[in-house]
Design a protein around this motif. Structure first.
Motif, PDB file in Angstrom:
ATOM      1  N   ILE A   1       0.828  -1.263   0.028  1.00  0.00           N
ATOM      2  CA  ILE A   1      -0.010   0.142  -0.105  1.00  0.00           C
ATOM      3  C   ILE A   1       0.909   1.245  -0.034  1.00  0.00           C
ATOM      4  O   ILE A   1       0.757   2.252  -0.611  1.00  0.00           O
ATOM      5  N   LYS A   2       1.882   1.168   0.808  1.00  0.00           N
ATOM      6  CA  LYS A   2       2.855   2.326   0.946  1.00  0.00           C
ATOM      7  C   LYS A   2       3.472   2.622  -0.451  1.00  0.00           C
ATOM      8  O   LYS A   2       3.640   3.597  -0.756  1.00  0.00           O
TER       9      LYS A   2
ATOM     10  N   THR B   1       2.360   1.764  -3.431  1.00  0.00           N
ATOM     11  CA  THR B   1       1.435   2.109  -4.148  1.00  0.00           C
ATOM     12  C   THR B   1       1.312   3.838  -4.145  1.00  0.00           C
ATOM     13  O   THR B   1       1.187   4.646  -5.004  1.00  0.00           O
ATOM     14  N   ARG B   2       1.194   4.078  -2.821  1.00  0.00           N
ATOM     15  CA  ARG B   2       0.922   5.574  -2.285  1.00  0.00           C
ATOM     16  C   ARG B   2       2.249   6.208  -2.997  1.00  0.00           C
ATOM     17  O   ARG B   2       2.046   7.350  -3.242  1.00  0.00           O
ATOM     18  N   LYS B   3       3.419   5.652  -2.820  1.00  0.00           N
ATOM     19  CA  LYS B   3       4.508   6.579  -3.283  1.00  0.00           C
ATOM     20  C   LYS B   3       4.442   6.764  -4.741  1.00  0.00           C
ATOM     21  O   LYS B   3       4.809   7.905  -5.091  1.00  0.00           O
ATOM     22  N   LYS B   4       3.973   5.700  -5.595  1.00  0.00           N
ATOM     23  CA  LYS B   4       4.057   5.890  -6.860  1.00  0.00           C
ATOM     24  C   LYS B   4       2.696   6.966  -7.320  1.00  0.00           C
ATOM     25  O   LYS B   4       3.076   7.615  -8.253  1.00  0.00           O
ATOM     26  N   ILE B   5       1.835   6.699  -6.497  1.00  0.00           N
ATOM     27  CA  ILE B   5       0.491   7.905  -6.766  1.00  0.00           C
ATOM     28  C   ILE B   5       1.215   9.437  -6.499  1.00  0.00           C
ATOM     29  O   ILE B   5       1.275  10.166  -7.185  1.00  0.00           O
ATOM     30  N   ASN B   6       2.165   9.198  -5.280  1.00  0.00           N
ATOM     31  CA  ASN B   6       2.581  10.578  -5.041  1.00  0.00           C
ATOM     32  C   ASN B   6       3.570  11.341  -6.113  1.00  0.00           C
ATOM     33  O   ASN B   6       3.702  12.263  -6.341  1.00  0.00           O
ATOM     34  N   ASP B   7       4.326  10.205  -6.707  1.00  0.00           N
ATOM     35  CA  ASP B   7       5.470  10.431  -7.704  1.00  0.00           C
ATOM     36  C   ASP B   7       4.617  10.996  -8.872  1.00  0.00           C
ATOM     37  O   ASP B   7       5.193  11.875  -9.669  1.00  0.00           O
TER      38      ASP B   7
ATOM     39  N   LEU C   1     -10.537   9.400  -7.778  1.00  0.00           N
ATOM     40  CA  LEU C   1      -9.853   9.172  -6.477  1.00  0.00           C
ATOM     41  C   LEU C   1     -10.922   9.103  -5.242  1.00  0.00           C
ATOM     42  O   LEU C   1     -10.841   8.367  -4.381  1.00  0.00           O
TER      43      LEU C   1
ATOM     44  N   THR D   1     -10.561   2.241  -0.963  1.00  0.00           N
ATOM     45  CA  THR D   1      -9.308   1.735  -0.647  1.00  0.00           C
ATOM     46  C   THR D   1      -8.307   1.673  -1.647  1.00  0.00           C
ATOM     47  O   THR D   1      -8.449   2.049  -3.011  1.00  0.00           O
ATOM     48  N   PHE D   2      -7.251   0.987  -1.251  1.00  0.00           N
ATOM     49  CA  PHE D   2      -5.937   0.829  -2.252  1.00  0.00           C
ATOM     50  C   PHE D   2      -6.142  -0.555  -3.082  1.00  0.00           C
ATOM     51  O   PHE D   2      -5.282  -0.922  -3.918  1.00  0.00           O
TER      52      PHE D   2
END
Length: 567
Positions: free
Chosen positions: A172-173, A175-181, A278, A283-284
């Motif tokens: 999940i983290k 994926t979150r980093k990819k989304i943030n990037d 979004l 959920t992720f």
């Protein structure tokens, strides 16, 4: 009134305790003991044990965790012989009608109309020579080992779950980093485009300002020159006039061109779909509970009136090197762990299959095994026949991937099919349906007909389905043996195996028509013909719906199982 209330408190309540506090009892109080002293051989409540420990610091005191080690007070019923419903009474009788141990109070209250009440000393004669009694320590040892293995498995399972949680959180983290990037890149690109537009607009503004300033200077200078030549004569004034007219013309053209742009500005219209997408995702990802020990099998995902359709099939070879002939699969069931057990009539063996339908173990039986049923945990009951009335029900336990026969129940009739519900076994003899206790004691003959082939029981125990091979029928009974429905159909030729899922879906396989049918819960209507010979189904004799894979497992006079996927 007050004095009576106070004396009642002092005497204590009238509850019957298994162990009463000895000092409190001497004072006329009735207090439950929580401790026992081996040296004093007395019982103490939490208050009195503090005084005892202050006086006898070296005495060994046992608490409730070791209550089995406490000595029973004089006149008290031994724990083993004590009636659970009436703790002050001893178990002295046994009710044959209900197969239940009783004290005198039990008989007086609940069994007064029962016809088979026996004295335990009479029934217990010769118990030491009873084969089942002699096997009791081994059975308990096997069961305790299973419990120990289950606890260890659950501990490993718990550790695995925690590890899985960590893995999923990391994913999940990530994926979150990819989304943030991605968002950071979108911000960078958008701001870069904004900066470029602002720079272009500012450049245009700067050019306009410079042009206006230049034109203003020219106008200021030309009018100054004209005014300074006022005394010089008319020719210089004429030349200044003409030049000023030209500059005025250029200034008007400049202002006209610049007026087409009233204001330099930049607008922004965001892509709403980004936010909408979004917001639509909460959920992720999807979390699926894939417990194989689930109380509600996957069949419960389908409504009870769901009509299934096939979605392809696979075949798995179950022949092993020790088989002397073609396989003849007559019984199929699934263990809680997803393993499959089958009976091979022709080769007189019971086979254990893993989740990939590979034979991983087998055990031979003395004669021909027919149907089987799951009776709890890793135990199954297998019908074993000698083609006469010398028939048995073999209880087989699966321990560490091995099939082990733990006990045998002798029957006075043939044993074609078995089903389990509650604390009872339902046995088909081909001419009747009998109900037995789990220890093999006959309770009643529930139903009688010329052909009672296979049986299946609904999850609530209220409906029994039985196939009639000779009449090509599916008979539906209630739990009292009353016939509720008789179903026939052109595809129901040689009705043999029957299976009902936890959710109530009913499947029947037919030996002569080479079909597998789905029938409604009332046993009156065919809902679908799910498989025929062209689907690889040939002389089917056993059908089982796997809740683990949502597929039907079909076996018959062949070396292969057919596993039919359904939807």
């Amino acid at each position: 009134m007050a004095s009576k209330f106070e004396s009642s408190i002092q005497r204590g309540c009238d509850f019957i305790h298994d162990f009463a506090c000895s000092p409190c009892e001497e004072d006329g109080l009735n207090t439950e003991a929580q401790h026992f002293c081996n040296l004093c051989t007395k019982y103490y409540c939490d208050i009195c044990v503090t005084k005892h420990n202050g006086l006898y610091k070296r005495h060994s005191v046992l608490d409730r965790k070791d209550v089995k080690k406490w000595a029973a007070p004089p006149g008290m019923v031994d724990v083993l012989e004590r009636c659970e419903r009436h703790p002050g009474e001893a178990l002295k009788l046994v009710c044959g009608d209900h197969d239940q141990l009783c004290c005198h109070v039990c008989v007086a209250v609940d069994h007064r109309n029962c016809s088979s009440i026996q004295h335990i000393p009479d029934v217990a004669k010769g118990i030491r020579k009873d084969p089942e009694f002699r096997q009791l320590p081994q059975r308990v040892a096997v069961l305790r080992k299973q419990i120990e293995d289950m606890i260890n498995d659950r501990k490993k399972n718990s550790a695995s779950l925690r590890k899985t949680r960590t893995t999923i959180v990391d994913e999940i983290k990530a994926t979150r980093k990819k989304i943030n990037d991605i968002l950071d890149k979108m911000v960078k690109t958008t701001v870069h485009d904004l900066d470029r537009l602002v720079a272009d607009q500012e450049l245009s503004i700067q050019k306009d300002m410079e042009s206006c300033t230049q034109m203003d200077d020219e106008l200021k200078n030309i009018i100054y020159d004209i005014q300074s030549k006022d005394s010089s004569g008319e020719p210089p004034l004429y030349i200044g006039f003409r030049k000023c007219e030209e500059i005025i013309k250029q200034a008007n053209e400049l202002l006209q061109n610049m007026s087409s742009v009233v204001k330099y500005e930049i607008t922004f219209r965001k892509h709403n779909e980004i936010e909408d997408n979004l917001c639509s995702v909460t959920t992720f990802g999807e979390l699926n509970d894939s417990n194989v020990f689930c109380k509600q099998p996957r069949t419960s995902l389908f409504p009870r009136d769901h009509v299934f359709a096939t979605n392809g099939y696979k075949k798995y070879n179950v022949k092993i090197s020790s088989d002397k002939g073609k396989c003849d699969i007559r019984g199929i069931c699934e263990l809680p762990g997803g393993e499959i057990i089958i009976t091979d009539y022709n080769n007189m063996t019971v086979k254990l299959l893993d989740q990939e339908y590979r034979v991983v173990n087998h055990c031979d039986v003395p004669k021909y095994p027919f149907d089987m049923c799951h009776i709890g945990g890793n135990e199954v009951a297998v019908c074993v026949n000698n083609n006469d009335n010398r028939c048995e029900l073999h209880v087989i336990n699966i321990t560490k991937g091995k099939l082990v026969t733990t006990r045998k129940l002798s029957l006075f009739h043939r044993c074609f099919s078995a089903a389990h519900h509650g604390n009872n076994l339902y046995i088909s003899s081909n001419t009747a349906l009998y109900v037995y206790t789990m220890t093999g004691k006959l309770i009643e003959k529930l139903y009688e007909d010329k052909s009672v082939m296979r049986i299946a029981i609904s999850n609530d125990g209220k409906t029994i389905y039985t196939t009639n091979l000779s009449k090509n029928q599916l008979i539906t009974l209630d739990n009292l043996g009353n016939k509720l429905a008789t179903f026939t159909d052109p595809d129901l030729l040689g009705s043999w195996g029957v299976h009902v899922t936890t959710a109530g879906h009913v499947f029947v396989c037919c030996y002569n028509s080479n079909t597998v049918l789905q029938v409604d819960k009332d046993g009156k209507t065919k809902l679908a013909t799910l498989a025929r010979r062209q689907d690889g189904v040939y002389t089917p004799q056993a059908v089982f719906f796997s809740s683990r894979t949502s597929s039907m497992v079909v076996g018959g006079w062949k070396d292969t199982l057919r596993v039919i996927n359904v939807r």
